[in-house]
Design a protein around this motif. Structure first.
Motif, PDB file in Angstrom:
ATOM      1  N   ALA A 135       0.836  -1.212   0.000  1.00  0.00           N
ATOM      2  CA  ALA A 135       0.000   0.000   0.000  1.00  0.00           C
ATOM      3  C   ALA A 135       0.870   1.262   0.000  1.00  0.00           C
ATOM      4  O   ALA A 135       0.584   2.237  -0.701  1.00  0.00           O
ATOM      5  N   ILE A 136       1.956   1.232   0.784  1.00  0.00           N
ATOM      6  CA  ILE A 136       2.856   2.395   0.842  1.00  0.00           C
ATOM      7  C   ILE A 136       3.553   2.562  -0.514  1.00  0.00           C
ATOM      8  O   ILE A 136       3.667   3.667  -1.044  1.00  0.00           O
ATOM      9  N   GLY A 137       4.002   1.434  -1.101  1.00  0.00           N
ATOM     10  CA  GLY A 137       4.707   1.482  -2.390  1.00  0.00           C
ATOM     11  C   GLY A 137       3.872   2.105  -3.490  1.00  0.00           C
ATOM     12  O   GLY A 137       4.383   2.868  -4.324  1.00  0.00           O
ATOM     13  N   ALA A 138       2.554   1.818  -3.483  1.00  0.00           N
ATOM     14  CA  ALA A 138       1.677   2.363  -4.523  1.00  0.00           C
ATOM     15  C   ALA A 138       1.607   3.889  -4.427  1.00  0.00           C
ATOM     16  O   ALA A 138       1.631   4.593  -5.441  1.00  0.00           O
ATOM     17  N   VAL A 139       1.538   4.418  -3.194  1.00  0.00           N
ATOM     18  CA  VAL A 139       1.494   5.877  -3.013  1.00  0.00           C
ATOM     19  C   VAL A 139       2.864   6.492  -3.337  1.00  0.00           C
ATOM     20  O   VAL A 139       2.955   7.566  -3.929  1.00  0.00           O
ATOM     21  N   LEU A 140       3.918   5.758  -2.964  1.00  0.00           N
ATOM     22  CA  LEU A 140       5.278   6.258  -3.227  1.00  0.00           C
ATOM     23  C   LEU A 140       5.540   6.414  -4.723  1.00  0.00           C
ATOM     24  O   LEU A 140       6.291   7.296  -5.145  1.00  0.00           O
ATOM     25  N   ALA A 141       4.909   5.526  -5.524  1.00  0.00           N
ATOM     26  CA  ALA A 141       5.127   5.599  -6.968  1.00  0.00           C
ATOM     27  C   ALA A 141       4.729   6.976  -7.499  1.00  0.00           C
ATOM     28  O   ALA A 141       5.468   7.591  -8.283  1.00  0.00           O
ATOM     29  N   SER A 142       3.568   7.494  -7.059  1.00  0.00           N
ATOM     30  CA  SER A 142       3.130   8.823  -7.509  1.00  0.00           C
ATOM     31  C   SER A 142       4.060   9.906  -6.993  1.00  0.00           C
ATOM     32  O   SER A 142       4.444  10.820  -7.736  1.00  0.00           O
ATOM     33  N   ALA A 143       4.422   9.798  -5.707  1.00  0.00           N
ATOM     34  CA  ALA A 143       5.310  10.815  -5.116  1.00  0.00           C
ATOM     35  C   ALA A 143       6.660  10.817  -5.836  1.00  0.00           C
ATOM     36  O   ALA A 143       7.194  11.872  -6.177  1.00  0.00           O
ATOM     37  N   ALA A 144       7.203   9.612  -6.077  1.00  0.00           N
ATOM     38  CA  ALA A 144       8.517   9.506  -6.713  1.00  0.00           C
ATOM     39  C   ALA A 144       8.453   9.935  -8.178  1.00  0.00           C
ATOM     40  O   ALA A 144       9.403  10.519  -8.709  1.00  0.00           O
ATOM     41  N   GLN A 145       7.309   9.670  -8.843  1.00  0.00           N
ATOM     42  CA  GLN A 145       7.155  10.113 -10.224  1.00  0.00           C
ATOM     43  C   GLN A 145       7.164  11.643 -10.295  1.00  0.00           C
ATOM     44  O   GLN A 145       7.765  12.233 -11.183  1.00  0.00           O
ATOM     45  N   ALA A 146       6.529  12.278  -9.318  1.00  0.00           N
ATOM     46  CA  ALA A 146       6.464  13.737  -9.291  1.00  0.00           C
ATOM     47  C   ALA A 146       7.811  14.363  -8.939  1.00  0.00           C
ATOM     48  O   ALA A 146       8.176  15.413  -9.456  1.00  0.00           O
TER      49      ALA A 146
END
Ligand SMILES: [Zn+2]
Length: 400
Positions: free
Chosen positions: A309-320
């Protein structure tokens, strides 16, 4: 060109070089002269001259180190500049560390806190612990330069106020810095715990080789801190990196912040413990981690699902943000790959494949001390070292 102008220019250049070296040493808590060449862009000869000057005026110290296997001389801010206190007010514990300006933690202590602890009693305990720690090393409040505090909520650092209501119950609208400052007569800075953890991991820990670091703190709650170009990025009102309040389930539970289905309602301690109540009885977050590490399938599943669940949110943060690395700290990170492996998979699955700089997720290096170390670094960053040394010298003169 007049001689006066040339002299003035040389003086200001020297001042600027001194400031650049002092700033680098403060930020990284000690560097070798070779590392100073890299961080300031100045020549080895200039650095050698200025370090000698700064040493003789008592602002920095040079001591031997065997870091990275080779013997070298480490330049740090002089220890005698004074002492600093770093405080971490956690959801269920209070940690206080006493450090010197040479970047060492001299003493620290942790106390458990009741859930939903009250601000007045917690600040009372903090003040007592600070005096206690100073006493333990035979120091006095006079030697203390300042205090920085980490809290598990977004903070507007300009005012020291928590910038989102409800996240830390009972602490809304409370001028924490002013209250503590009045109590101990010292300057006090307050910041978000993940921000201070990020600062410490980026300058002293796992993020040290990188300029752009995303730090995730997974504990009773979840948060992140962002370091870009070596500097902490807090955002306009201090809510940058608040991944705990990104919505992951539009039909989910109502969060403390008032929104629905935030990541925190899925991976916060209460959310991790609830599905185990039927099968495992009443557990603490520590119990779940210990059982997971001992191989309990239910507890392992809870930790792995949290990682996903954390990894999925991190993907957006890291993409930005496009950081070079994601550093994972906080208590939950002690479960290691059990948390990190699903997190890494989800992060990569949700991001644009980057051939030039594939991102990695690594465990934090400073463990549970990251936040207090970031707090100590904040005191150092906000202290004018030259001015503090001057004032100490004046006081000694007057006492004579
Ligand atoms: Zn929320």
């Amino acid at each position: 060109m007049s001689g006066g102008w040339a002299t003035g220019s040389q003086t200001s250049l020297r001042e600027a070089n001194r400031a650049a070296i002092l700033d680098s040493v403060k930020r990284y808590g000690g560097l070798t002269q070779v590392e100073l060449v890299g961080s300031t862009g100045l020549s080895a000869a200039t650095i050698s001259t200025i370090v000698k000057e700064l040493t003789s005026s008592g602002l920095v110290e040079v001591r031997p180190t065997s870091r990275s296997g080779r013997r070298a001389q480490l330049v740090t801010v002089a220890r005698r500049v004074g002492l600093a206190i770093g405080v971490q007010v956690g959801t269920r514990h209070l940690r206080v560390a006493l450090g010197d300006f040479g970047g060492e933690v001299i003493a620290d202590q942790t106390l458990p806190l009741p859930s939903e602890h009250r601000i007045d009693t917690t600040l009372d305990r903090t003040a007592l612990l600070i005096v206690d720690l100073l006493d333990r090393v035979g120091a006095t409040l006079d030697e203390l330069v300042g205090i920085a505090m980490a809290v598990p909520a977004p903070v507007d650092v300009a005012t020291g106020l928590i910038s989102v209501r409800g996240v830390m119950r009972g602490w809304d609208d409370e001028p924490v810095a002013q209250v503590m400052s009045k109590r101990l007569g010292k300057p006090v800075w307050v910041d978000n715990d993940a921000n201070l953890g990020a600062l410490a991991e980026a300058t002293l820990g796992a993020g040290r080789p990188f300029a752009d670091v995303l730090y995730v703190r997974a504990s009773h709650g979840i948060g992140a801190g962002i370091v870009l170009g070596g500097r902490l990025h807090r955002g306009f009102a201090g809510t940058a990196g608040e991944i705990g309040h990104v919505q992951v389930d539009p039909q989910g539970a109502i969060c403390r912040c008032g929104s629905r289905g935030c990541l925190d309602t899925v991976v916060g301690a209460d959310a991790l413990l609830a599905p185990l109540a039927g099968s495992h009885g009443a557990l603490t977050l520590r119990d779940v981690m210990h059982r997971a590490m001992a191989g309990d399938p239910g507890c392992t599943r809870v930790v792995a699902d949290a990682g996903e669940a954390i990894g999925a949110v991190l993907a957006s943060a890291a993409q930005a943000l496009n950081p070079q690395v994601v550093v994972v700290g906080g208590e939950l990170a002690e479960t290691g790959e059990m948390l990190l492996d699903p997190m890494r998979r989800e992060l990569r699955r949700g991001m644009l494949p980057n051939l030039i700089a594939p991102i990695d997720i690594v465990p934090a290096m400073l463990g549970q001390q990251a936040e207090v170390m970031g707090a100590l670094a904040t005191v150092l960053e906000n202290t004018d070292v030259a001015d503090t040394v001057d004032r100490a010298a004046t006081t000694r003169e007057e006492e004579r």
